[in-house]
Design a protein around this motif. Structure first.
Motif, PDB file in Angstrom:
ATOM      1  N   ARG A 168       5.878  -0.475 -58.700  1.00 21.23           N
ATOM      2  CA  ARG A 168       6.933  -1.010 -59.565  1.00 21.23           C
ATOM      3  C   ARG A 168       6.416  -1.363 -60.958  1.00 21.23           C
ATOM      4  NH1 ARG A 168       8.693  -5.925 -55.944  1.00 21.23           N
ATOM      5  NH2 ARG A 168       9.694  -6.514 -57.903  1.00 21.23           N
ATOM      6  N   TYR A 169       5.098  -1.194 -61.189  1.00 18.03           N
ATOM      7  CA  TYR A 169       4.487  -1.699 -62.411  1.00 18.03           C
ATOM      8  C   TYR A 169       3.591  -0.647 -63.065  1.00 18.03           C
ATOM      9  CZ  TYR A 169       5.649  -6.267 -60.355  1.00 18.03           C
ATOM     10  OH  TYR A 169       6.296  -7.333 -59.802  1.00 18.03           O
ATOM     11  N   GLY A 170       3.222  -0.930 -64.324  1.00  9.57           N
ATOM     12  CA  GLY A 170       2.073  -0.277 -64.915  1.00  9.57           C
ATOM     13  C   GLY A 170       0.834  -1.021 -64.444  1.00  9.57           C
ATOM     14  N   VAL A 171      -0.221  -0.298 -64.115  1.00 12.51           N
ATOM     15  CA  VAL A 171      -1.421  -0.903 -63.533  1.00 12.51           C
ATOM     16  C   VAL A 171      -2.632  -0.492 -64.372  1.00 12.51           C
ATOM     17  CG1 VAL A 171      -2.858  -1.069 -61.460  1.00 12.51           C
ATOM     18  CG2 VAL A 171      -0.379  -0.826 -61.243  1.00 12.51           C
ATOM     19  N   ILE A 172      -3.558  -1.442 -64.588  1.00 14.01           N
ATOM     20  CA  ILE A 172      -4.706  -1.157 -65.438  1.00 14.01           C
ATOM     21  C   ILE A 172      -5.960  -0.870 -64.617  1.00 14.01           C
ATOM     22  CG2 ILE A 172      -3.763  -2.685 -67.209  1.00 14.01           C
ATOM     23  CD1 ILE A 172      -6.155  -4.618 -66.542  1.00 14.01           C
ATOM     24  N   ARG A 173      -6.876  -0.133 -65.245  1.00 13.91           N
ATOM     25  CA  ARG A 173      -8.246  -0.032 -64.740  1.00 13.91           C
ATOM     26  C   ARG A 173      -9.078  -0.959 -65.608  1.00 13.91           C
ATOM     27  NH1 ARG A 173     -12.717   3.771 -65.336  1.00 13.91           N
ATOM     28  NH2 ARG A 173     -11.451   5.184 -66.582  1.00 13.91           N
ATOM     29  N   PRO A 174      -9.538  -2.089 -65.051  1.00 14.01           N
ATOM     30  CA  PRO A 174     -10.134  -3.135 -65.882  1.00 14.01           C
ATOM     31  C   PRO A 174     -11.654  -3.074 -65.951  1.00 14.01           C
ATOM     32  CG  PRO A 174      -9.694  -3.996 -63.696  1.00 14.01           C
ATOM     33  CD  PRO A 174      -9.293  -2.536 -63.668  1.00 14.01           C
ATOM     34  N   LYS A 175     -12.173  -3.554 -67.067  1.00 13.56           N
ATOM     35  CA  LYS A 175     -13.603  -3.808 -67.228  1.00 13.56           C
ATOM     36  C   LYS A 175     -13.738  -5.279 -67.612  1.00 13.56           C
ATOM     37  CE  LYS A 175     -17.572  -2.747 -70.176  1.00 13.56           C
ATOM     38  NZ  LYS A 175     -18.037  -1.968 -71.360  1.00 13.56           N
ATOM     39  N   PRO A 176     -14.330  -6.109 -66.736  1.00 16.66           N
ATOM     40  CA  PRO A 176     -14.429  -7.540 -67.041  1.00 16.66           C
ATOM     41  C   PRO A 176     -15.151  -7.792 -68.365  1.00 16.66           C
ATOM     42  CG  PRO A 176     -15.002  -7.117 -64.751  1.00 16.66           C
ATOM     43  CD  PRO A 176     -14.897  -5.781 -65.412  1.00 16.66           C
ATOM     44  N   VAL A 177     -14.588  -8.714 -69.150  1.00 18.63           N
ATOM     45  CA  VAL A 177     -15.193  -9.092 -70.426  1.00 18.63           C
ATOM     46  C   VAL A 177     -15.706 -10.523 -70.361  1.00 18.63           C
ATOM     47  CG1 VAL A 177     -14.776  -9.450 -72.899  1.00 18.63           C
ATOM     48  CG2 VAL A 177     -13.780  -7.474 -71.741  1.00 18.63           C
ATOM     49  N   SER A 178     -14.803 -11.453 -70.082  1.00 18.75           N
ATOM     50  CA  SER A 178     -15.189 -12.852 -69.905  1.00 18.75           C
ATOM     51  C   SER A 178     -14.045 -13.599 -69.246  1.00 18.75           C
ATOM     52  CB  SER A 178     -15.539 -13.508 -71.246  1.00 18.75           C
ATOM     53  OG  SER A 178     -14.403 -13.565 -72.083  1.00 18.75           O
ATOM     54  N   GLY A 179     -14.376 -14.375 -68.208  1.00 15.41           N
ATOM     55  CA  GLY A 179     -13.350 -15.165 -67.549  1.00 15.41           C
ATOM     56  C   GLY A 179     -12.198 -14.316 -67.063  1.00 15.41           C
ATOM     57  N   VAL A 188      -1.947   3.216 -65.664  1.00 14.16           N
ATOM     58  CA  VAL A 188      -1.182   4.165 -64.855  1.00 14.16           C
ATOM     59  C   VAL A 188       0.194   3.566 -64.603  1.00 14.16           C
ATOM     60  CG1 VAL A 188      -1.087   5.468 -62.704  1.00 14.16           C
ATOM     61  CG2 VAL A 188      -3.315   4.941 -63.742  1.00 14.16           C
ATOM     62  N   GLU A 189       1.219   4.339 -64.876  1.00 11.77           N
ATOM     63  CA  GLU A 189       2.588   3.858 -64.699  1.00 11.77           C
ATOM     64  C   GLU A 189       3.050   4.077 -63.269  1.00 11.77           C
ATOM     65  OE1 GLU A 189       6.294   2.174 -65.755  1.00 11.77           O
ATOM     66  OE2 GLU A 189       4.357   2.167 -66.782  1.00 11.77           O
ATOM     67  N   LYS A 190       3.382   2.990 -62.583  1.00  9.28           N
ATOM     68  CA  LYS A 190       3.966   2.996 -61.234  1.00  9.28           C
ATOM     69  C   LYS A 190       3.208   3.894 -60.252  1.00  9.28           C
ATOM     70  CE  LYS A 190       8.543   1.862 -63.052  1.00  9.28           C
ATOM     71  NZ  LYS A 190       9.953   2.240 -63.182  1.00  9.28           N
ATOM     72  N   PRO A 191       1.935   3.613 -60.039  1.00  9.76           N
ATOM     73  CA  PRO A 191       1.151   4.456 -59.120  1.00  9.76           C
ATOM     74  C   PRO A 191       1.460   4.141 -57.663  1.00  9.76           C
ATOM     75  CG  PRO A 191      -0.176   2.625 -59.849  1.00  9.76           C
ATOM     76  CD  PRO A 191       1.128   2.514 -60.599  1.00  9.76           C
ATOM     77  N   ALA A 192       1.305   5.121 -56.795  1.00  8.75           N
ATOM     78  CA  ALA A 192       1.297   4.847 -55.364  1.00  8.75           C
ATOM     79  C   ALA A 192       0.048   4.029 -55.060  1.00  8.75           C
ATOM     80  CB  ALA A 192       1.275   6.155 -54.582  1.00  8.75           C
ATOM     81  N   ALA A 193       0.139   3.173 -54.046  1.00  7.16           N
ATOM     82  CA  ALA A 193      -0.948   2.236 -53.745  1.00  7.16           C
ATOM     83  C   ALA A 193      -2.323   2.904 -53.654  1.00  7.16           C
ATOM     84  CB  ALA A 193      -0.628   1.461 -52.473  1.00  7.16           C
ATOM     85  N   ALA A 196      -3.713   3.627 -57.181  1.00  6.85           N
ATOM     86  CA  ALA A 196      -3.757   2.548 -58.156  1.00  6.85           C
ATOM     87  C   ALA A 196      -5.202   2.200 -58.516  1.00  6.85           C
ATOM     88  CB  ALA A 196      -3.045   1.316 -57.611  1.00  6.85           C
ATOM     89  N   PRO A 197      -5.530   2.072 -59.804  1.00  7.15           N
ATOM     90  CA  PRO A 197      -6.907   1.782 -60.212  1.00  7.15           C
ATOM     91  C   PRO A 197      -7.343   0.341 -59.981  1.00  7.15           C
ATOM     92  CG  PRO A 197      -5.490   1.945 -62.127  1.00  7.15           C
ATOM     93  CD  PRO A 197      -4.646   2.335 -60.956  1.00  7.15           C
ATOM     94  N   SER A 198      -6.395  -0.558 -59.688  1.00  7.94           N
ATOM     95  CA  SER A 198      -6.697  -1.963 -59.389  1.00  7.94           C
ATOM     96  C   SER A 198      -5.416  -2.597 -58.854  1.00  7.94           C
ATOM     97  CB  SER A 198      -7.171  -2.704 -60.645  1.00  7.94           C
ATOM     98  OG  SER A 198      -6.079  -2.960 -61.513  1.00  7.94           O
ATOM     99  N   ASP A 199      -5.455  -3.896 -58.650  1.00  5.96           N
ATOM    100  CA  ASP A 199      -4.239  -4.612 -58.274  1.00  5.96           C
ATOM    101  C   ASP A 199      -3.730  -5.466 -59.432  1.00  5.96           C
ATOM    102  OD1 ASP A 199      -6.215  -6.527 -58.278  1.00  5.96           O
ATOM    103  OD2 ASP A 199      -5.618  -7.473 -56.392  1.00  5.96           O
ATOM    104  N   LEU A 200      -4.202  -5.174 -60.643  1.00  4.84           N
ATOM    105  CA  LEU A 200      -3.772  -5.909 -61.833  1.00  4.84           C
ATOM    106  C   LEU A 200      -2.615  -5.171 -62.501  1.00  4.84           C
ATOM    107  CD1 LEU A 200      -7.249  -6.954 -63.276  1.00  4.84           C
ATOM    108  CD2 LEU A 200      -5.470  -8.498 -62.402  1.00  4.84           C
ATOM    109  N   ALA A 201      -1.428  -5.746 -62.371  1.00  7.80           N
ATOM    110  CA  ALA A 201      -0.210  -5.128 -62.890  1.00  7.80           C
ATOM    111  C   ALA A 201       0.171  -5.744 -64.232  1.00  7.80           C
ATOM    112  CB  ALA A 201       0.928  -5.312 -61.897  1.00  7.80           C
TER     113      ALA A 201
END
Length: 287
Positions: A168-179, A188-193, A196-201
């Protein structure tokens, strides 16, 4: 650069709340006694944004009337000595400078933001999606603005979402920066589970820069004929950094019927004038 302007896409047809939205905007549906769009505008003002740009469509005149002065109503309240109600009504029209632009067709979030280009100009700006109400100690938009002030690049709000809801969401592939801050490596727009590159929507708060506008203008519509903001953000990420903030606060998805009902109950319980009696009523329900 200081961010002064906030864009509110509000031209959608509100089909998830038909028939209630057949003759009134979804954004004007009330939580207790205040329309949802007012809560979001108040967040913008609390975050230091002073110029509100609302992208409307056909049948959205009630939004304009709500943020305008209401001379007849104000005179009536003054004449009847209803000074508390009068003060509340006048506060609405004095919240901020509000302007409007029309989106003639519902052609997607990206297109709605593009419609605001003449009023935004060459400035960074915030974007608020009215379906997402966020209760936080520090306004969600202010949290994003702090990160924008640090890096000067576009920022999106993200929230961890159960994997079965990621489509239902756009989902990001994240690289931690700080905190709670991440660099966005991909979207990725509305990926199948499983894909999905992460669970961060991505949630309905953004700080964007004016170089997004020409990218949006060149973004091809998707299969439904809509210009997706996610596609434009993917393109702009190739030329500059994009950041995400896992915001602190509680989000209510009022674009969903169950989410709207949950928000109504919890907002009512947070009201000192209603909480005690309403809590007693809920406890007394025999279901």
């Amino acid at each position: 650069m200081n961010v002064r302007k906030a864009v509110f896409p509000a031209a959608g047809l509100g089909t998830r709340f038909l028939p209630a939205t057949k003759a009134q905007p979804t954004e004007m549906l009330p939580l207790v006694d205040k329309p949802t769009i007012q809560y979001v505008v108040e967040e913008a003002v609390a975050s230091g944004l002073t110029e509100i740009i609302i992208v409307t469509g056909r049948g959205k005149r009630a939004i304009e009337d709500h943020f305008d002065s209401a001379f007849e109503l104000e005179y009536y309240l003054q004449d009847r000595g209803k000074l508390e109600e009068l003060a509340e009504i006048k506060t609405i029209s004095e919240l901020a400078s509000v302007s409007y632009v029309r989106q003639r067709e519902p052609l997607g979030l990206g297109h709605a933001i593009l419609c605001a280009r003449p009023l935004v100009g060459e400035e960074p700006f915030g974007v608020f999606l009215g379906d997402d109400l966020i209760v936080a100690r520090s306004p969600c938009m202010r949290q994003l603005l702090e990160v924008f002030g640090r890096y000067g690049d576009p920022v999106v709000a993200v929230e961890r979402v159960p994997r079965d809801q990621l489509d239902r969401y756009g989902v990001i592939r994240p690289k931690p920066v700080s905190g709670n801050v991440y660099e966005v490596l991909d979207l990725v727009e509305k990926p199948a589970a499983p894909e999905a590159p992460s669970d961060l929507a991505i949630i309905g708060r953004y700080v964007l820069t004016p170089d997004l506008f020409p990218v949006l203008a060149e973004t091809r519509p998707d299969a439904r004929g809509e210009i997706q903001l996610t596609d434009a953000l993917r393109a702009i990420r190739r030329t500059r950094a994009l950041y995400a903030v896992e915001f602190e606060g509680k989000r209510y998805d009022t674009g969903d019927k169950l989410g709207f009902l949950k928000a109504t109950v919890e907002f009512a319980l947070a009201r000192p004038d209603l909480a005690e009696a309403f809590r007693a009523y809920l406890k007394g329900l025999k279901l």
